[in-house]
Write a protein that holds these residues in place. Structure first.
Motif, PDB file in Angstrom:
ATOM      1  N   VAL A 157      10.026  -8.484  -4.374  1.00  0.00           N
ATOM      2  CA  VAL A 157       9.309  -8.669  -3.110  1.00  0.00           C
ATOM      3  C   VAL A 157       7.806  -8.724  -3.371  1.00  0.00           C
ATOM      4  O   VAL A 157       7.255  -7.841  -4.049  1.00  0.00           O
ATOM      5  CB  VAL A 157       9.595  -7.513  -2.127  1.00  0.00           C
ATOM      6  N   ILE A 158       7.159  -9.741  -2.835  1.00  0.00           N
ATOM      7  CA  ILE A 158       5.699  -9.822  -2.859  1.00  0.00           C
ATOM      8  C   ILE A 158       5.194  -9.415  -1.483  1.00  0.00           C
ATOM      9  O   ILE A 158       5.639  -9.958  -0.468  1.00  0.00           O
ATOM     10  CB  ILE A 158       5.215 -11.247  -3.191  1.00  0.00           C
ATOM     11  N   VAL A 159       4.304  -8.449  -1.446  1.00  0.00           N
ATOM     12  CA  VAL A 159       3.771  -7.946  -0.175  1.00  0.00           C
ATOM     13  C   VAL A 159       2.280  -8.255  -0.114  1.00  0.00           C
ATOM     14  O   VAL A 159       1.528  -7.899  -1.020  1.00  0.00           O
ATOM     15  CB  VAL A 159       4.013  -6.428  -0.042  1.00  0.00           C
ATOM     16  N   SER A 160       1.862  -8.888   0.977  1.00  0.00           N
ATOM     17  CA  SER A 160       0.457  -9.292   1.079  1.00  0.00           C
ATOM     18  C   SER A 160      -0.460  -8.142   1.464  1.00  0.00           C
ATOM     19  O   SER A 160      -1.599  -8.079   1.009  1.00  0.00           O
ATOM     20  CB  SER A 160       0.293 -10.434   2.096  1.00  0.00           C
ATOM     21  N   HIS A 161       0.028  -7.221   2.309  1.00  0.00           N
ATOM     22  CA  HIS A 161      -0.812  -6.080   2.702  1.00  0.00           C
ATOM     23  C   HIS A 161       0.032  -5.002   3.367  1.00  0.00           C
ATOM     24  O   HIS A 161       1.238  -5.172   3.575  1.00  0.00           O
ATOM     25  CB  HIS A 161      -1.980  -6.519   3.584  1.00  0.00           C
ATOM     26  N   ILE A 162      -0.606  -3.904   3.709  1.00  0.00           N
ATOM     27  CA  ILE A 162       0.108  -2.698   4.118  1.00  0.00           C
ATOM     28  C   ILE A 162       0.507  -2.689   5.593  1.00  0.00           C
ATOM     29  O   ILE A 162       1.339  -1.879   5.995  1.00  0.00           O
ATOM     30  CB  ILE A 162      -0.762  -1.447   3.798  1.00  0.00           C
ATOM     31  N   HIS A 163      -0.029  -3.555   6.422  1.00  0.00           N
ATOM     32  CA  HIS A 163       0.296  -3.522   7.846  1.00  0.00           C
ATOM     33  C   HIS A 163       1.815  -3.598   8.063  1.00  0.00           C
ATOM     34  O   HIS A 163       2.534  -4.300   7.347  1.00  0.00           O
ATOM     35  CB  HIS A 163      -0.403  -4.662   8.590  1.00  0.00           C
ATOM     36  N   GLY A 164       2.282  -2.871   9.082  1.00  0.00           N
ATOM     37  CA  GLY A 164       3.709  -2.664   9.268  1.00  0.00           C
ATOM     38  C   GLY A 164       4.545  -3.914   9.415  1.00  0.00           C
ATOM     39  O   GLY A 164       5.682  -3.960   8.946  1.00  0.00           O
ATOM     40  N   PRO A 173      14.091  -2.224  -7.078  1.00  0.00           N
ATOM     41  CA  PRO A 173      13.513  -3.557  -6.895  1.00  0.00           C
ATOM     42  C   PRO A 173      12.037  -3.557  -7.271  1.00  0.00           C
ATOM     43  O   PRO A 173      11.371  -2.513  -7.243  1.00  0.00           O
ATOM     44  CB  PRO A 173      13.706  -3.821  -5.401  1.00  0.00           C
ATOM     45  N   ALA A 174      11.530  -4.725  -7.631  1.00  0.00           N
ATOM     46  CA  ALA A 174      10.118  -4.858  -7.993  1.00  0.00           C
ATOM     47  C   ALA A 174       9.302  -5.229  -6.767  1.00  0.00           C
ATOM     48  O   ALA A 174       9.695  -6.095  -5.978  1.00  0.00           O
ATOM     49  CB  ALA A 174       9.959  -5.920  -9.080  1.00  0.00           C
ATOM     50  N   VAL A 175       8.167  -4.561  -6.590  1.00  0.00           N
ATOM     51  CA  VAL A 175       7.235  -4.852  -5.508  1.00  0.00           C
ATOM     52  C   VAL A 175       5.924  -5.304  -6.135  1.00  0.00           C
ATOM     53  O   VAL A 175       5.332  -4.583  -6.949  1.00  0.00           O
ATOM     54  CB  VAL A 175       6.998  -3.618  -4.614  1.00  0.00           C
ATOM     55  N   TYR A 176       5.453  -6.475  -5.754  1.00  0.00           N
ATOM     56  CA  TYR A 176       4.276  -7.090  -6.351  1.00  0.00           C
ATOM     57  C   TYR A 176       3.143  -7.162  -5.335  1.00  0.00           C
ATOM     58  O   TYR A 176       3.336  -7.591  -4.198  1.00  0.00           O
ATOM     59  CB  TYR A 176       4.583  -8.520  -6.809  1.00  0.00           C
ATOM     60  N   SER A 177       1.960  -6.763  -5.762  1.00  0.00           N
ATOM     61  CA  SER A 177       0.750  -6.952  -4.959  1.00  0.00           C
ATOM     62  C   SER A 177      -0.443  -6.499  -5.796  1.00  0.00           C
ATOM     63  O   SER A 177      -0.294  -6.065  -6.945  1.00  0.00           O
ATOM     64  CB  SER A 177       0.810  -6.182  -3.640  1.00  0.00           C
ATOM     65  N   ILE A 178      -1.628  -6.579  -5.209  1.00  0.00           N
ATOM     66  CA  ILE A 178      -2.813  -6.064  -5.884  1.00  0.00           C
ATOM     67  C   ILE A 178      -2.801  -4.538  -5.810  1.00  0.00           C
ATOM     68  O   ILE A 178      -2.116  -3.950  -4.970  1.00  0.00           O
ATOM     69  CB  ILE A 178      -4.109  -6.641  -5.288  1.00  0.00           C
ATOM     70  N   LYS A 179      -3.574  -3.898  -6.686  1.00  0.00           N
ATOM     71  CA  LYS A 179      -3.550  -2.437  -6.742  1.00  0.00           C
ATOM     72  C   LYS A 179      -4.041  -1.806  -5.445  1.00  0.00           C
ATOM     73  O   LYS A 179      -3.598  -0.714  -5.078  1.00  0.00           O
ATOM     74  CB  LYS A 179      -4.379  -1.926  -7.924  1.00  0.00           C
ATOM     75  N   GLU A 180      -4.932  -2.498  -4.713  1.00  0.00           N
ATOM     76  CA  GLU A 180      -5.442  -1.968  -3.451  1.00  0.00           C
ATOM     77  C   GLU A 180      -4.373  -1.947  -2.368  1.00  0.00           C
ATOM     78  O   GLU A 180      -4.542  -1.305  -1.333  1.00  0.00           O
ATOM     79  CB  GLU A 180      -6.636  -2.787  -2.958  1.00  0.00           C
ATOM     80  N   VAL A 181      -3.275  -2.635  -2.603  1.00  0.00           N
ATOM     81  CA  VAL A 181      -2.137  -2.602  -1.685  1.00  0.00           C
ATOM     82  C   VAL A 181      -1.047  -1.661  -2.207  1.00  0.00           C
ATOM     83  O   VAL A 181      -0.515  -0.846  -1.462  1.00  0.00           O
ATOM     84  CB  VAL A 181      -1.553  -4.020  -1.478  1.00  0.00           C
ATOM     85  N   LEU A 182      -0.741  -1.739  -3.488  1.00  0.00           N
ATOM     86  CA  LEU A 182       0.329  -0.919  -4.047  1.00  0.00           C
ATOM     87  C   LEU A 182       0.060   0.578  -3.894  1.00  0.00           C
ATOM     88  O   LEU A 182       0.973   1.347  -3.572  1.00  0.00           O
ATOM     89  CB  LEU A 182       0.527  -1.259  -5.529  1.00  0.00           C
ATOM     90  N   GLY A 183      -1.194   0.990  -4.113  1.00  0.00           N
ATOM     91  CA  GLY A 183      -1.517   2.411  -3.998  1.00  0.00           C
ATOM     92  C   GLY A 183      -1.267   2.958  -2.598  1.00  0.00           C
ATOM     93  O   GLY A 183      -0.493   3.911  -2.421  1.00  0.00           O
ATOM     94  N   PRO A 184      -1.873   2.371  -1.561  1.00  0.00           N
ATOM     95  CA  PRO A 184      -1.641   2.845  -0.195  1.00  0.00           C
ATOM     96  C   PRO A 184      -0.207   2.685   0.293  1.00  0.00           C
ATOM     97  O   PRO A 184       0.238   3.446   1.150  1.00  0.00           O
ATOM     98  CB  PRO A 184      -2.598   1.985   0.640  1.00  0.00           C
ATOM     99  N   LEU A 185       0.524   1.710  -0.231  1.00  0.00           N
ATOM    100  CA  LEU A 185       1.916   1.556   0.193  1.00  0.00           C
ATOM    101  C   LEU A 185       2.692   2.854  -0.006  1.00  0.00           C
ATOM    102  O   LEU A 185       3.506   3.233   0.834  1.00  0.00           O
ATOM    103  CB  LEU A 185       2.595   0.432  -0.602  1.00  0.00           C
ATOM    104  N   TRP A 186       2.420   3.545  -1.116  1.00  0.00           N
ATOM    105  CA  TRP A 186       3.091   4.827  -1.346  1.00  0.00           C
ATOM    106  C   TRP A 186       2.294   5.978  -0.764  1.00  0.00           C
ATOM    107  O   TRP A 186       2.789   6.709   0.087  1.00  0.00           O
ATOM    108  CB  TRP A 186       3.318   5.056  -2.837  1.00  0.00           C
TER     109      TRP A 186
END
Length: 250
Positions: free
Chosen positions: A64-71, A92-105
């Motif tokens: 999954v590629i996620v563009s940003h954290i919005h719900g 599963p693998a989740v792909y994004s920039i680090k500024e998105v991956l960090g807040p996602l968790w």
């Protein structure tokens, strides 16, 4: 020739009452990559596949590629991660920039997924993002590969860190704006794509009139996504995407 298709799952913005949130599924030579993961993702995928008579289900999607954290773009990750963990024993693998991956968790998923175990909370085991997912960082200016799909990302103009992207396979390219204010630099970035999915909204989003003013050679390749239910589409050269539609690039 290998197949490169896009199954459109959702076309709505975050407030849509008629459509699912913007999301789609890539089929690149028989390998599937989801772009965005809205809430009730399993149903979103099932309904899109059913409408298109497309043979794909939640067990076929592990990237999954996620563009940003919005719900409306990421709320589905919680139950997607739980399903893969409990039903399939997969990460599963989740792909994004680090500024998105960090807040996602740290600012989102940890609150619901960070503890697991017995009914007594004091005996529960602490869980980490890596217990459920493989986080893969995408970097602007550096081409990455996801299931054979070339991925180039660019930071979008939004209220939180967000990426626009170009997705390439077997010589064909799909561009996706994700959420963004109108950005001539982004249009230039996406101009070489065979098909462009671009949002159209209000306020902090790209105004429809800005897209309508673009040159004809760009609008011919542009399809609208993430647009409000009330949007009045007056420019016949700007066509909306439809849920369950299949875009064949190859």
């Amino acid at each position: 020739m290998p197949k490169f298709e896009v199954l459109v799952l959702g076309t709505g913005d975050g407030f849509s009452q008629d459509r699912y949130s913007a999301s789609f599924l890539l089929n690149a030579g028989g390998k599937f990559v989801a772009v965005e993961c809205p809430g009730m993702f399993a149903k979103v995928l099932k309904d899109g596949a059913s409408a298109a008579r497309y043979k794909v289900g939640i067990k076929d999607v592990n990237d999954v590629i996620v563009s940003h954290i919005h719900g409306d773009h990421s709320n589905g990750l919680e139950l997607f991660g739980y399903y893969k963990f409990f039903a399939e024993g997969k990460r599963p693998a989740v792909y994004s920039i680090k500024e998105v991956l960090g807040p996602l968790w740290g600012q989102k998923l940890k609150g619901s997924m960070g503890r697991m175990g017995e009914l007594r909370f004091d005996r529960a085991k602490s869980m980490a993002f890596s217990d459920y997912f493989k986080g893969v960082e995408l970097r602007p200016g550096i081409r990455s590969t996801v299931c054979g799909v070339g991925v180039e990302v660019r930071r979008a103009r939004h209220t939180v860190p967000t990426i626009s992207m170009k997705l390439s396979f077997a010589g064909r390219t799909l561009g996706y704006s994700a959420d963004t204010a109108f950005d001539p630099g982004l249009i230039e970035f996406l101009d070489g794509c065979d098909v462009i999915f671009h949002e159209a909204g209000y306020g902090i989003h790209t105004d429809y009139s800005s897209l309508s003013s673009l040159p004809a050679h760009i609008k011919r390749r542009m399809r609208l996504i993430h647009f409000p239910d009330s949007l009045q589409m007056t420019d016949r050269s700007l066509r909306p995407l439809h849920e369950g539609e299949v875009i064949r690039l190859l």
